[in-house]
Design a protein around this motif. Structure first.
Motif, mmCIF file in Angstrom:
data_model
loop_
_atom_site.group_PDB
_atom_site.id
_atom_site.type_symbol
_atom_site.label_atom_id
_atom_site.label_comp_id
_atom_site.label_asym_id
_atom_site.label_seq_id
_atom_site.Cartn_x
_atom_site.Cartn_y
_atom_site.Cartn_z
ATOM 1 N N VAL A 108 -8.738 -28.603 -6.782
ATOM 2 C CA VAL A 108 -9.562 -29.252 -5.762
ATOM 3 C C VAL A 108 -9.832 -28.215 -4.679
ATOM 4 O O VAL A 108 -8.898 -27.619 -4.139
ATOM 5 N N LYS A 109 -11.097 -27.979 -4.380
ATOM 6 C CA LYS A 109 -11.455 -27.016 -3.337
ATOM 7 C C LYS A 109 -12.269 -27.716 -2.258
ATOM 8 O O LYS A 109 -12.993 -28.677 -2.537
ATOM 9 N N SER A 110 -12.141 -27.227 -1.042
ATOM 10 C CA SER A 110 -12.851 -27.811 0.091
ATOM 11 C C SER A 110 -13.922 -26.856 0.580
ATOM 12 O O SER A 110 -13.661 -25.665 0.789
ATOM 13 N N PHE A 111 -15.123 -27.380 0.738
ATOM 14 C CA PHE A 111 -16.244 -26.605 1.267
ATOM 15 C C PHE A 111 -16.779 -27.344 2.488
ATOM 16 O O PHE A 111 -17.642 -28.227 2.370
ATOM 17 N N GLY A 112 -16.241 -27.038 3.654
ATOM 18 C CA GLY A 112 -16.745 -27.616 4.889
ATOM 19 C C GLY A 112 -16.839 -29.125 4.896
ATOM 20 O O GLY A 112 -17.860 -29.684 5.264
ATOM 21 N N GLY A 113 -15.803 -29.793 4.455
ATOM 22 C CA GLY A 113 -15.786 -31.252 4.461
ATOM 23 C C GLY A 113 -16.180 -31.888 3.146
ATOM 24 O O GLY A 113 -16.111 -33.107 3.001
ATOM 25 N N ILE A 114 -16.611 -31.087 2.180
ATOM 26 C CA ILE A 114 -16.857 -31.590 0.825
ATOM 27 C C ILE A 114 -15.689 -31.181 -0.049
ATOM 28 O O ILE A 114 -15.445 -29.991 -0.248
ATOM 29 N N GLU A 115 -14.950 -32.167 -0.531
ATOM 30 C CA GLU A 115 -13.838 -31.897 -1.446
ATOM 31 C C GLU A 115 -14.366 -31.972 -2.876
ATOM 32 O O GLU A 115 -14.996 -32.972 -3.260
ATOM 33 N N VAL A 116 -14.119 -30.937 -3.649
ATOM 34 C CA VAL A 116 -14.638 -30.854 -5.009
ATOM 35 C C VAL A 116 -13.470 -30.772 -5.990
ATOM 36 O O VAL A 116 -12.597 -29.913 -5.852
ATOM 37 N N GLU A 117 -13.467 -31.671 -6.952
ATOM 38 C CA GLU A 117 -12.438 -31.667 -7.995
ATOM 39 C C GLU A 117 -13.088 -31.309 -9.330
ATOM 40 O O GLU A 117 -14.118 -31.876 -9.703
ATOM 41 N N ALA A 118 -12.473 -30.366 -10.052
ATOM 42 C CA ALA A 118 -12.973 -29.963 -11.370
ATOM 43 C C ALA A 118 -12.155 -30.660 -12.461
ATOM 44 O O ALA A 118 -10.928 -30.716 -12.377
ATOM 45 N N PHE A 119 -12.852 -31.173 -13.475
ATOM 46 C CA PHE A 119 -12.150 -31.821 -14.586
ATOM 47 C C PHE A 119 -12.754 -31.363 -15.906
ATOM 48 O O PHE A 119 -13.947 -31.051 -15.998
ATOM 49 N N GLY A 120 -11.943 -31.309 -16.933
ATOM 50 C CA GLY A 120 -12.362 -30.818 -18.229
ATOM 51 C C GLY A 120 -13.130 -31.863 -19.018
ATOM 52 O O GLY A 120 -12.921 -33.069 -18.868
ATOM 53 N N VAL A 121 -14.034 -31.378 -19.884
ATOM 54 C CA VAL A 121 -14.803 -32.240 -20.782
ATOM 55 C C VAL A 121 -14.691 -31.684 -22.199
ATOM 56 O O VAL A 121 -14.075 -30.638 -22.422
#
Length: 267
Positions: A108-121
């Motif tokens: 999970v990374k944060s970009f100026g108030g946007i939290e982004v979670e990466a998940f596998g497909v």
């Protein structure tokens, strides 16, 4: 202001998603030429120069075609997992080391108030992954390029305010179409793409009270039609007592023109 987004392009010929919150902005994939990407940004009145970075889902050409050009021209940070980096580096040209960043599945990374979670497909790439975006209580999911939607994926994306969800092909169109059998088999496999029917069933299991927007994405140029994908989704969701047209609406995406910029704070 919370999450804003526009599906800049989606389909078997090129894919890109803009996500922002008024302060920071991100691009997911750059599957069209650099020139076309610049045109798409102008159409939604956004600036490539202001991007905090580009997130990469996987190394297939319809997701990285303009990646190297944009990264070099605008000196943008690129984020991908280690296996994707190895697979795509020969395809995108040299990117300065200071612009290369790791983003692994589960991070999970944060970009100026946007939290982004990466998940596998599940897709036939080195290590494909997609993303959920969180900001001020709003949640956006991007999920395409998977052969099936697992229970693990459903748990991650459930009850998003907006879904950008693969509805790649109509099974009968694909079976009756002109593709060689080995290509048909790949698309239909667990490492291929989700059909209209399977997309509709998966959506019925992840829609929640917060859901207001569904965008059907990554439609095959040869084996699908917007009307058919939408009709399949609407029919299935209505059968399962979801509030199509009341709680949420189902929207098309396009391989050449962006969807209107949506601000989820207004929902």
């Amino acid at each position: 202001m919370s999450l804003q987004f526009s599906v800049l392009a989606s389909g078997s010929t090129g894919n890109a998603l803009f996500v922002g919150n008024g302060k920071e902005s991100l691009l997911v994939d750059a599957g069209l030429s650099g020139k076309k990407m610049e045109q798409l940004f102008k159409e939604v009145d956004q600036s490539i120069e202001n991007l905090s970075g580009i997130l990469v889902t996987h190394e297939h050409s319809d997701h990285i075609k303009g990646l190297g050009v944009l990264a070099r021209k605008y000196k943008l940070p690129l984020y991908a997992n280690e296996k994707t980096w190895k697979a795509m580096e020969p395809l995108i040209g040299t990117v300065p080391t200071e612009q290369k960043f790791s983003f692994e599945i589960g991070d999970v990374k944060s970009f100026g108030g946007i939290e982004v979670e990466a998940f596998g497909v599940s897709h036939d790439a080195a290590e494909p992954m997609f993303y959920t975006f969180h900001s001020e209580g709003k949640k956006l999911t991007l999920l395409t390029d998977t052969g099936y939607v697992s229970d693990r994926m459903k748990g991650i994306v459930r009850n998003s305010d907006a879904f950008i969800f693969e509805s790649n092909h109509d099974v009968e169109m694909l079976r009756m179409g002109h593709y060689p059998w080995n290509i048909k088999r790949r698309i239909l496999s667990d490492l291929g793409h989700v059909s209209n029917e399977d997309a509709a069933i998966a959506l019925s299991e992840v829609i929640g009270d917060h859901t207001k927007y569904i965008y059907l994405a990554h439609l095959s140029q040869d084996n699908n039609m917007k009307e058919l994908a939408r009709m399949t989704a609407e029919q299935t969701l209505k059968e399962k007592d979801h509030g199509v047209g009341v709680q949420f609406n189902i929207h098309d995406t396009d391989p050449k023109k962006p969807t209107p910029l949506i601000d989820l704070s207004h929902t």
